[in-house]
Design an enzyme around this catalytic site. Structure first.
Site, PDB file in Angstrom:
ATOM      1  N   TYR A 181       1.025  -1.009  -0.154  1.00  0.00           N
ATOM      2  CA  TYR A 181       0.206   0.427  -0.007  1.00  0.00           C
ATOM      3  C   TYR A 181       0.623   1.373   0.078  1.00  0.00           C
ATOM      4  O   TYR A 181       1.576   1.357   0.551  1.00  0.00           O
ATOM      5  CB  TYR A 181      -0.631  -0.073   0.935  1.00  0.00           C
ATOM      6  CG  TYR A 181      -1.218   0.953   1.676  1.00  0.00           C
ATOM      7  CD1 TYR A 181      -2.583   1.299   0.739  1.00  0.00           C
ATOM      8  CD2 TYR A 181      -1.641   1.812   2.401  1.00  0.00           C
ATOM      9  CE1 TYR A 181      -3.227   2.926   1.160  1.00  0.00           C
ATOM     10  CE2 TYR A 181      -1.549   3.493   2.744  1.00  0.00           C
ATOM     11  CZ  TYR A 181      -3.083   4.106   1.633  1.00  0.00           C
ATOM     12  OH  TYR A 181      -3.196   4.893   1.922  1.00  0.00           O
TER      13      TYR A 181
ATOM     14  N   ASN B  40       1.872  10.637   6.539  1.00  0.00           N
ATOM     15  CA  ASN B  40       1.434   9.304   7.467  1.00  0.00           C
ATOM     16  C   ASN B  40       1.107   9.475   8.967  1.00  0.00           C
ATOM     17  O   ASN B  40       1.614   8.781   8.931  1.00  0.00           O
ATOM     18  CB  ASN B  40       1.111   8.039   6.488  1.00  0.00           C
ATOM     19  CG  ASN B  40      -0.815   7.269   7.034  1.00  0.00           C
ATOM     20  OD1 ASN B  40      -0.060   6.414   6.973  1.00  0.00           O
ATOM     21  ND2 ASN B  40      -1.302   7.828   7.094  1.00  0.00           N
TER      22      ASN B  40
ATOM     23  N   HIS C 114      -0.598  16.933  -2.108  1.00  0.00           N
ATOM     24  CA  HIS C 114      -1.530  17.451  -0.541  1.00  0.00           C
ATOM     25  C   HIS C 114      -0.941  18.880  -0.325  1.00  0.00           C
ATOM     26  O   HIS C 114      -1.683  19.418   0.995  1.00  0.00           O
ATOM     27  CB  HIS C 114      -1.866  17.160   0.705  1.00  0.00           C
ATOM     28  CG  HIS C 114      -2.042  15.618   1.054  1.00  0.00           C
ATOM     29  ND1 HIS C 114      -3.311  15.849   1.444  1.00  0.00           N
ATOM     30  CD2 HIS C 114      -2.190  13.885   1.458  1.00  0.00           C
ATOM     31  CE1 HIS C 114      -3.693  14.497   1.682  1.00  0.00           C
ATOM     32  NE2 HIS C 114      -3.145  13.760   0.805  1.00  0.00           N
TER      33      HIS C 114
ATOM     34  N   ARG D   9     -10.154  30.119  47.681  1.00  0.00           N
ATOM     35  CA  ARG D   9     -10.763  29.495  49.007  1.00  0.00           C
ATOM     36  C   ARG D   9     -10.356  27.848  48.121  1.00  0.00           C
ATOM     37  O   ARG D   9     -10.015  27.045  48.431  1.00  0.00           O
ATOM     38  CB  ARG D   9     -12.290  29.736  49.660  1.00  0.00           C
ATOM     39  CG  ARG D   9     -12.622  28.422  50.744  1.00  0.00           C
ATOM     40  CD  ARG D   9     -13.386  28.281  51.418  1.00  0.00           C
ATOM     41  NE  ARG D   9     -14.930  29.466  50.756  1.00  0.00           N
ATOM     42  CZ  ARG D   9     -16.122  29.235  51.036  1.00  0.00           C
ATOM     43  NH1 ARG D   9     -16.162  27.768  51.793  1.00  0.00           N
ATOM     44  NH2 ARG D   9     -16.910  29.744  50.803  1.00  0.00           N
TER      45      ARG D   9
END
Length: 520
Positions: free
Chosen positions: A61, A203, A91, A287
């Protein structure tokens, strides 16, 4: 983390900490690759295994297939070597503001940490160029927007990959130049990405993890600073130091909360000079401050665990086990742990802003500040009618706090199915991290204002002989004196924007040493 003789931070030698990564960005240390033989074996074997599979026309892949939903597209072997370059290019669509050079450097270090696990199939040339970019401050210009946090930070990390091959801009010597120009100036050369290397760089979770490291460092400091501010506010308001008594907190054993109470008790010099106010109980913002700050303090250890586990992980896909000769397809790019850490951290941090906002609101209000002048103005009695002290600063705190609280909506629940429904459940980790940093910025603004106000209140009490300065804790006295060195007492109205920005910068550069850290 193992170091060598020159105090370089070694990648590939062992587990890294948040402080390791932050030290690189602060310029304290250079980075280097480990000379460990097992590390070298992992890198060499993964590259050799990928070459072997390609020679045998293996099915991998992102190497011999398209990406994501396009994984069914078989890439001709003649085009395999061009595929990584195309990944970096398509991208290149990031938008929004750009990460700062410091954040870009953190991103490089986080990606180097992951690739140095030895399960990404990357070459020595790639690893060495990343090292040189970090050490020589050649930092990719990376847009902030465009990542859904699975398949990792693809779009922002494409700007890292694009810089490595000479096709993107970088910050270099206070200018923005193409990476080829910066490389040439330093005697370096761009690389040609091998099969799998574009995917290996992009990735993964390096952007969100880098931002998480920065957020952790800043939130830890903000927690300690808010603790000190609470002590100063209590002094200014003539508060009751018994609220922070160690016996009181022994019966509710949250360790972080107990630490906060102990720090305030120490700052108030409670043992030697207890402040027994005529009021049995101060308002909650004083407090209950240990209970508010303590939530962040008690969250820091598990937030650290999540961030550092991600930092020290191989988080791309597929994982390449060169020694065992396995290609393992999975989803380690999913940033769910960082998303949860950042969504949780931002709520804790926003509560610091809310707490500080309530403290400054009390300090300026004559109905609640127990004798301090209106709006903390130190103007003379004759000129008090026209001077307004911290009035507008307190309004600003309300605005900054409201914006911080608005951003606490968790990003991790807003998963969007994307990329042809291949990425049908995504983490939104990078958006969560960016939200957290924005909340930190707003919170640091509120803390800066409240610090100045609390110090002003204490100084007014001292000038009016309502507080014995000699009875103050030495650390408190030192901090009051330091703040006074750059902030004159606010008597006549004047613009304070530059003063506030200066104080925020001091917070972000951690000017004041404040108690031991969680690691200290």
């Amino acid at each position: 983390m193992e170091n060598n003789k020159s105090n370089n931070l070694l990648f590939g030698a062992g587990r890294l900490t948040i402080e390791d990564i932050i030290s690189v960005v602060k310029g304290d240390r250079a980075v280097a690759l480990s000379g460990d033989s097992h590390f070298a074996e992992k890198i060499d074997s993964a590259v050799a295994f990928l070459d072997k599979l390609l020679a045998e026309e293996g099915h991998i892949y992102g190497v011999t297939t398209g990406y994501g939903d396009s994984c069914t597209v078989e890439i001709p072997l003649s085009l395999v070597h061009e595929l990584p370059m195309h990944l970096t290019r398509f991208h290149g669509c990031g938008l929004g503001d750009f990460f700062t050079p410091e954040q870009g450097k953190l991103i490089l270090a986080a990606r180097l940490a992951s690739l140095s696990q030895g399960y990404s199939g990357v070459s020595w040339d790639l690893l060495k160029l990343l090292v040189e970019m970090i050490n020589r401050d050649i930092i990719p210009v990376i847009p902030q927007e465009g990542s859904v946090g699975a398949s990792g930070d693809l779009t922002p990390l494409s700007y890292v990959a694009g810089s490595l091959i000479g096709e993107r801009d970088t910050y270099y010597k206070d200018q923005v130049v193409n990476s080829l120009e910066a490389f040439a100036a330093e005697g370096l050369k761009a690389i040609t990405l091998r099969p799998k290397e574009g995917l290996a760089i992009m990735n993964g979770t390096a952007v969100m993890t880098a931002l998480a490291c920065q957020a952790y460092d800043r939130s830890e400091y903000a927690s300690r600073l808010m603790t000190r501010i609470t002590a100063l506010s209590s002094i200014a308001l003539k508060g009751n130091s018994n609220h922070f008594d160690d016996i009181l907190f022994s019966v509710k054993p949250h360790p972080g909360q107990q630490n906060v109470a102990s720090r305030i008790q120490h700052d108030l010099n409670h043992v030697e000079h207890p402040r027994n106010s005529h009021r049995l109980q101060d308002r909650y913002s004083i407090r209950c401050a240990p209970h508010v700050i303590g939530v962040l303090e008690d969250s820091l250890p598990w937030l650290r665990s999540m961030i550092e586990n991600e930092l020290n992980s191989a988080n791309d896909n597929p994982i390449i086990d060169g020694i065992g000769e396995h290609v393992l397809h999975g989803g380690h790019f999913y940033g769910g742990h960082i998303a949860m850490a950042m969504d949780s951290m931002k709520n804790c941090v926003a509560n610091l802003a809310d707490l500080a906002d309530r403290q400054i609101a009390t300090l300026v209000d004559v109905k609640m500040n127990h004798g301090l002048p209106s709006n903390l103005s130190a103007a003379s009695s004759e000129r008090r009618f026209i001077n307004h002290g911290f009035k507008a600063i307190q309004i600003g705190c309300s605005a900054w706090t409201a914006e911080a609280l608005k951003l606490t909506m968790p990003a991790s629940v807003f998963s969007r199915s994307t990329e042809c429904h291949n990425q049908d459940k995504v983490s939104m980790g990078t958006i969560a991290a960016r939200d957290c940093l924005r909340i930190l910025q707003l919170t640091e603004q509120v803390l800066a204002a409240t610090l100045l106000a609390a110090v002003q209140g204490v100084r007014i009490r001292i000038l009016n002989n309502e507080i014995d300065a000699a009875a103050l804790n030495p650390e408190i006295t030192t901090m009051i004196d330091d703040v006074a060195s750059f902030c004159d007492l606010l008597e006549e109205d004047r613009p304070t924007d530059k003063l506030l920005r200066q104080t925020i910068e001091y917070i972000q550069t951690q000017r004041w040493a404040l108690y031991p850290t969680a690691k200290g």
